[in-house]
Scaffold this motif. Structure first.
Motif, PDB file in Angstrom:
ATOM      1  N   GLY A  70      31.759  68.421 -19.771  1.00  8.80           N
ATOM      2  CA  GLY A  70      30.747  68.325 -19.184  1.00  8.80           C
ATOM      3  C   GLY A  70      30.396  67.672 -18.074  1.00  8.80           C
ATOM      4  N   GLU A  71      30.641  66.338 -17.894  1.00  8.74           N
ATOM      5  CA  GLU A  71      30.076  65.727 -17.136  1.00  8.74           C
ATOM      6  C   GLU A  71      30.895  65.745 -15.937  1.00  8.74           C
ATOM      7  N   ILE A  72      32.231  66.164 -15.940  1.00 10.87           N
ATOM      8  CA  ILE A  72      32.607  66.485 -15.044  1.00 10.87           C
ATOM      9  C   ILE A  72      31.566  66.562 -13.052  1.00 10.87           C
ATOM     10  N   PRO A  73      31.252  68.664 -13.780  1.00 10.43           N
ATOM     11  CA  PRO A  73      31.062  68.521 -12.238  1.00 10.43           C
ATOM     12  C   PRO A  73      30.220  68.413 -11.644  1.00 10.43           C
ATOM     13  N   ASP A  74      29.219  66.867 -12.246  1.00 10.56           N
ATOM     14  CA  ASP A  74      27.675  66.691 -11.593  1.00 10.56           C
ATOM     15  C   ASP A  74      29.458  65.277 -11.238  1.00 10.56           C
ATOM     16  N   LEU A  75      30.038  65.014 -11.636  1.00  5.67           N
ATOM     17  CA  LEU A  75      30.825  63.557 -11.281  1.00  5.67           C
ATOM     18  C   LEU A  75      31.573  64.050  -9.339  1.00  5.67           C
ATOM     19  N   ILE A  76      31.540  65.499  -9.543  1.00  2.48           N
ATOM     20  CA  ILE A  76      32.597  65.970  -8.563  1.00  2.48           C
ATOM     21  C   ILE A  76      31.417  66.233  -8.219  1.00  2.48           C
ATOM     22  N   LYS A  77      30.334  66.436  -7.714  1.00  2.00           N
ATOM     23  CA  LYS A  77      29.446  66.562  -6.649  1.00  2.00           C
ATOM     24  C   LYS A  77      28.687  65.318  -6.115  1.00  2.00           C
ATOM     25  N   ARG A  78      29.051  64.099  -7.099  1.00  2.00           N
ATOM     26  CA  ARG A  78      28.835  63.105  -6.370  1.00  2.00           C
ATOM     27  C   ARG A  78      29.950  62.828  -5.188  1.00  2.00           C
ATOM     28  N   LEU A  79      31.018  63.343  -5.868  1.00  2.76           N
ATOM     29  CA  LEU A  79      31.814  62.993  -4.479  1.00  2.76           C
ATOM     30  C   LEU A  79      32.551  63.689  -3.941  1.00  2.76           C
ATOM     31  N   GLU A  80      31.882  65.005  -4.012  1.00  7.40           N
ATOM     32  CA  GLU A  80      31.751  65.578  -2.199  1.00  7.40           C
ATOM     33  C   GLU A  80      30.133  65.363  -1.525  1.00  7.40           C
ATOM     34  N   PHE A  81      29.142  64.614  -2.294  1.00 10.02           N
ATOM     35  CA  PHE A  81      28.290  64.223  -1.114  1.00 10.02           C
ATOM     36  C   PHE A  81      28.845  62.818  -0.512  1.00 10.02           C
ATOM     37  N   SER A  82      29.746  62.470  -1.777  1.00  9.25           N
ATOM     38  CA  SER A  82      30.003  60.823  -0.605  1.00  9.25           C
ATOM     39  C   SER A  82      31.261  61.563   0.157  1.00  9.25           C
ATOM     40  N   ILE A  83      32.092  62.439  -0.117  1.00  9.50           N
ATOM     41  CA  ILE A  83      33.117  63.203   1.393  1.00  9.50           C
ATOM     42  C   ILE A  83      32.316  63.355   2.445  1.00  9.50           C
ATOM     43  N   ASN A  84      30.844  64.559   2.134  1.00  8.38           N
ATOM     44  CA  ASN A  84      30.042  64.892   3.408  1.00  8.38           C
ATOM     45  C   ASN A  84      29.654  63.638   3.974  1.00  8.38           C
ATOM     46  N   ASP A  85      29.179  62.580   3.442  1.00  8.27           N
ATOM     47  CA  ASP A  85      28.678  61.001   4.481  1.00  8.27           C
ATOM     48  C   ASP A  85      29.594  60.909   4.960  1.00  8.27           C
ATOM     49  N   LYS A  86      30.824  60.837   4.618  1.00 11.69           N
ATOM     50  CA  LYS A  86      31.961  60.302   5.449  1.00 11.69           C
ATOM     51  C   LYS A  86      32.602  61.320   6.436  1.00 11.69           C
ATOM     52  N   GLN A  87      32.644  62.224   6.757  1.00 12.83           N
ATOM     53  CA  GLN A  87      32.968  63.641   7.264  1.00 12.83           C
ATOM     54  C   GLN A  87      32.025  63.063   8.270  1.00 12.83           C
ATOM     55  N   GLU A  88      30.738  63.002   8.222  1.00 14.16           N
ATOM     56  CA  GLU A  88      29.387  63.046   9.116  1.00 14.16           C
ATOM     57  C   GLU A  88      30.068  61.788   9.828  1.00 14.16           C
ATOM     58  N   TYR A 106      40.174  54.980 -20.442  1.00 11.05           N
ATOM     59  CA  TYR A 106      39.596  54.969 -18.950  1.00 11.05           C
ATOM     60  C   TYR A 106      40.289  55.183 -17.927  1.00 11.05           C
ATOM     61  N   ASP A 107      40.104  56.142 -17.318  1.00  7.67           N
ATOM     62  CA  ASP A 107      41.221  56.540 -16.238  1.00  7.67           C
ATOM     63  C   ASP A 107      40.486  55.906 -14.377  1.00  7.67           C
ATOM     64  N   GLU A 108      40.262  54.445 -14.210  1.00  2.46           N
ATOM     65  CA  GLU A 108      39.826  54.289 -12.758  1.00  2.46           C
ATOM     66  C   GLU A 108      39.744  54.849 -11.780  1.00  2.46           C
ATOM     67  N   ARG A 109      40.699  55.565 -11.753  1.00  2.91           N
ATOM     68  CA  ARG A 109      40.827  56.310 -10.135  1.00  2.91           C
ATOM     69  C   ARG A 109      39.664  57.680  -9.887  1.00  2.91           C
ATOM     70  N   LEU A 110      40.202  58.514 -11.646  1.00  3.07           N
ATOM     71  CA  LEU A 110      38.468  59.420 -11.987  1.00  3.07           C
ATOM     72  C   LEU A 110      37.630  59.092 -12.629  1.00  3.07           C
ATOM     73  N   GLY A 111      37.459  57.887 -13.364  1.00  5.58           N
ATOM     74  CA  GLY A 111      35.923  57.936 -13.490  1.00  5.58           C
ATOM     75  C   GLY A 111      36.265  58.372 -14.637  1.00  5.58           C
ATOM     76  N   ILE A 112      36.634  58.869 -15.567  1.00 11.57           N
ATOM     77  CA  ILE A 112      36.707  59.493 -17.165  1.00 11.57           C
ATOM     78  C   ILE A 112      37.514  59.088 -18.066  1.00 11.57           C
ATOM     79  N   PHE A 113      37.085  59.071 -19.246  1.00 15.35           N
ATOM     80  CA  PHE A 113      37.282  59.031 -20.337  1.00 15.35           C
ATOM     81  C   PHE A 113      38.486  60.127 -20.724  1.00 15.35           C
ATOM     82  N   LEU A 114      40.123  60.253 -20.844  1.00 12.00           N
ATOM     83  CA  LEU A 114      41.290  61.342 -20.552  1.00 12.00           C
ATOM     84  C   LEU A 114      41.309  60.816 -21.721  1.00 12.00           C
ATOM     85  N   PRO A 115      41.826  62.378 -22.917  1.00 10.77           N
ATOM     86  CA  PRO A 115      42.814  62.254 -24.330  1.00 10.77           C
ATOM     87  C   PRO A 115      44.167  61.593 -23.799  1.00 10.77           C
ATOM     88  N   SER A 116      44.084  60.607 -24.779  1.00  8.73           N
ATOM     89  CA  SER A 116      45.764  59.718 -24.872  1.00  8.73           C
ATOM     90  C   SER A 116      45.972  59.658 -26.377  1.00  8.73           C
TER      91      SER A 116
END
Length: 107
Positions: free
Chosen positions: A43-61, A8-18
């Protein structure tokens, strides 16, 4: 099984091959299980990216309306950190689906 081939990669929030072995040292069945699990994670990465983009947009506002310099710097830093995570997630998402000795993925 997940912990045998992924960490598990804490920063990215996903499991990575090891992988502890060279790809060809895994049996065909193990390779298929690893690839299947990786495809599920990918397959879960695009949804995670969307959530992060939402957070960026909120912080940008918030940044657009922030007059406190220190808070503006903090928001700007947070946005940069999230953008960096998104960039790394896209790299992992686009990584080759086939793991081979030449393109072996390590966490």
């Amino acid at each position: 099984m997940l912990q045998d081939y992924f960490s598990y990669d804490e920063r990215l929030g996903i499991f990575l091959p090891s992988l502890k072995l060279d790809w060809e040292d895994y049996s065909f069945d193990q390779q298929q299980k690893i690839l299947t699990e990786w495809e599920y994670i990918r397959g879960e990465i695009p949804d995670l990216i969307k959530r992060l983009e939402f957070s960026i947009n909120d912080k940008q506002e918030k940044l657009n309306h922030e007059s406190d310099f220190v808070l503006s710097c903090k928001l700007n830093s947070d946005i940069a950190d999230l953008a960096s995570i998104i960039n790394d997630l896209w790299i992992w998402f686009r990584s080759n689906q086939q793991m081979s000795n030449d393109t072996k993925i390590h966490g």
